[in-house]
Design a protein around this motif. Structure first.
Motif, PDB file in Angstrom:
ATOM      1  N   ILE A   7       7.344 146.002  62.158  1.00 59.77           N
ATOM      2  CA  ILE A   7       6.916 145.647  60.805  1.00 59.77           C
ATOM      3  C   ILE A   7       7.423 144.245  60.509  1.00 59.77           C
ATOM      4  O   ILE A   7       8.632 144.001  60.560  1.00 59.77           O
ATOM      5  N   ASN A   8       6.497 143.339  60.256  1.00 59.03           N
ATOM      6  CA  ASN A   8       6.841 141.918  60.057  1.00 59.03           C
ATOM      7  C   ASN A   8       7.711 141.395  61.202  1.00 59.03           C
ATOM      8  O   ASN A   8       8.753 140.784  60.993  1.00 59.03           O
ATOM      9  N   ASN A   9       7.267 141.720  62.426  1.00 56.14           N
ATOM     10  CA  ASN A   9       7.927 141.286  63.671  1.00 56.14           C
ATOM     11  C   ASN A   9       9.316 141.888  63.890  1.00 56.14           C
ATOM     12  O   ASN A   9      10.046 141.449  64.777  1.00 56.14           O
ATOM     13  N   THR A  10       9.703 142.888  63.089  1.00 55.57           N
ATOM     14  CA  THR A  10      10.993 143.545  63.293  1.00 55.57           C
ATOM     15  C   THR A  10      10.756 144.911  63.933  1.00 55.57           C
ATOM     16  O   THR A  10       9.981 145.720  63.418  1.00 55.57           O
ATOM     17  N   GLN A  11      11.434 145.126  65.072  1.00 56.27           N
ATOM     18  CA  GLN A  11      11.231 146.332  65.863  1.00 56.27           C
ATOM     19  C   GLN A  11      12.279 147.393  65.514  1.00 56.27           C
ATOM     20  O   GLN A  11      13.458 147.088  65.401  1.00 56.27           O
ATOM     21  N   ARG A  12      11.819 148.645  65.347  1.00 58.23           N
ATOM     22  CA  ARG A  12      12.732 149.765  65.114  1.00 58.23           C
ATOM     23  C   ARG A  12      12.296 150.939  65.981  1.00 58.23           C
ATOM     24  O   ARG A  12      11.128 151.045  66.334  1.00 58.23           O
ATOM     25  N   SER A  13      13.250 151.834  66.273  1.00 55.74           N
ATOM     26  CA  SER A  13      12.885 153.014  67.063  1.00 55.74           C
ATOM     27  C   SER A  13      13.884 154.141  66.846  1.00 55.74           C
ATOM     28  O   SER A  13      15.005 153.909  66.388  1.00 55.74           O
ATOM     29  N   ASN A  14      13.464 155.366  67.177  1.00 53.67           N
ATOM     30  CA  ASN A  14      14.318 156.540  67.038  1.00 53.67           C
ATOM     31  C   ASN A  14      13.938 157.546  68.118  1.00 53.67           C
ATOM     32  O   ASN A  14      12.761 157.867  68.283  1.00 53.67           O
ATOM     33  N   ASP A  15      14.947 158.043  68.845  1.00 54.12           N
ATOM     34  CA  ASP A  15      14.709 158.994  69.957  1.00 54.12           C
ATOM     35  C   ASP A  15      14.662 160.452  69.500  1.00 54.12           C
ATOM     36  O   ASP A  15      14.269 161.316  70.281  1.00 54.12           O
ATOM     37  N   ASP A  16      15.075 160.742  68.282  1.00 54.75           N
ATOM     38  CA  ASP A  16      15.055 162.090  67.713  1.00 54.75           C
ATOM     39  C   ASP A  16      15.515 163.173  68.700  1.00 54.75           C
ATOM     40  O   ASP A  16      14.803 164.148  68.948  1.00 54.75           O
ATOM     41  N   GLY A  17      16.672 162.963  69.282  1.00 56.40           N
ATOM     42  CA  GLY A  17      17.250 164.006  70.144  1.00 56.40           C
ATOM     43  C   GLY A  17      16.929 163.886  71.628  1.00 56.40           C
ATOM     44  O   GLY A  17      17.541 164.569  72.447  1.00 56.40           O
TER      45      GLY A  17
END
Length: 198
Positions: free
Chosen positions: A55-65
């Motif tokens: 979002i607006n060139n900012t990367q995020r992530s989550n492995d959720d376990g």
């Protein structure tokens, strides 16, 4: 950078585990939690709800376990490799009874995301300038010839004179000034950003 036009879903299976990827257009990371909540309602019996976003060139992530960096990161990297922005990919997993291992998980989550991107309608933000032009009726043929060949789009209104609202990528004011022998000048209205299909 590219955007996606609308929510897109794709499914992928590996060793009886089902992976469903949902792509969402998004422009505010505060909406991620809300969307994940909705996905959990729609797929209540899934084992994992992993996501990657840009979002607006900012990367995020989550492995959720899932094991660290085997789900969220590969999803986000797949989005990045396709030069996508303002997009959230949620991959829902239904465990099929067979462990996939680290490499298998990375491949499965990446492939699920890739499948959804291949189905998505991509758009590209295009920056245009909007102008207004009012001319005598005797000049409409000349003006419309210029607009058809150089403007992105235009609308005409006929009153006492012919009025045009048009958008263009490049400045065409000199063409209009020449065609009207300097009698008429377009008036700048505003900058416009539209999403153009790829």
């Amino acid at each position: 950078m590219y955007h996606i036009q609308e929510k897109t879903t794709a499914q992928f299976e590996m060793k009886k585990s089902q992976f469903i990827c949902l792509l969402f257009p998004i422009n505010d990371d505060k909406k991620i939690k809300e969307i994940i909540k909705e996905v959990k309602k729609d797929y209540p019996k899934a084992t994992h709800y992993c996501y990657g976003s840009i979002i607006n060139n900012t990367q995020r992530s989550n492995d959720d376990g899932e094991p660290a960096s085997t789900a969220g990161k590969p999803i986000a990297e797949t989005l990045k490799n396709h030069q996508l922005d303002n997009v959230l990919a949620v991959v829902v997993r239904y465990f099929g009874g067979t462990l996939l291992g680290t490499a298998g998980l990375v491949k499965a989550y990446s492939t699920a995301c890739q499948s959804a991107i291949e189905k998505a309608v991509l758009t590209q933000p295009l920056s245009l300038k909007e102008y207004q032009l009012t001319v005598d009726y005797s000049l409409t043929n000349k003006i419309e010839f210029i607009l058809r060949n150089n403007a992105y789009n235009f609308t005409r209104y006929f009153n006492e004179e012919a009025k045009y609202i048009y958008t263009c990528k490049k400045d065409i004011n000199n063409l209009i000034t020449e065609a009207t022998s300097g009698q008429y000048q377009p008036q700048y209205i505003k900058d416009v950003i539209i999403e153009e299909k790829i």
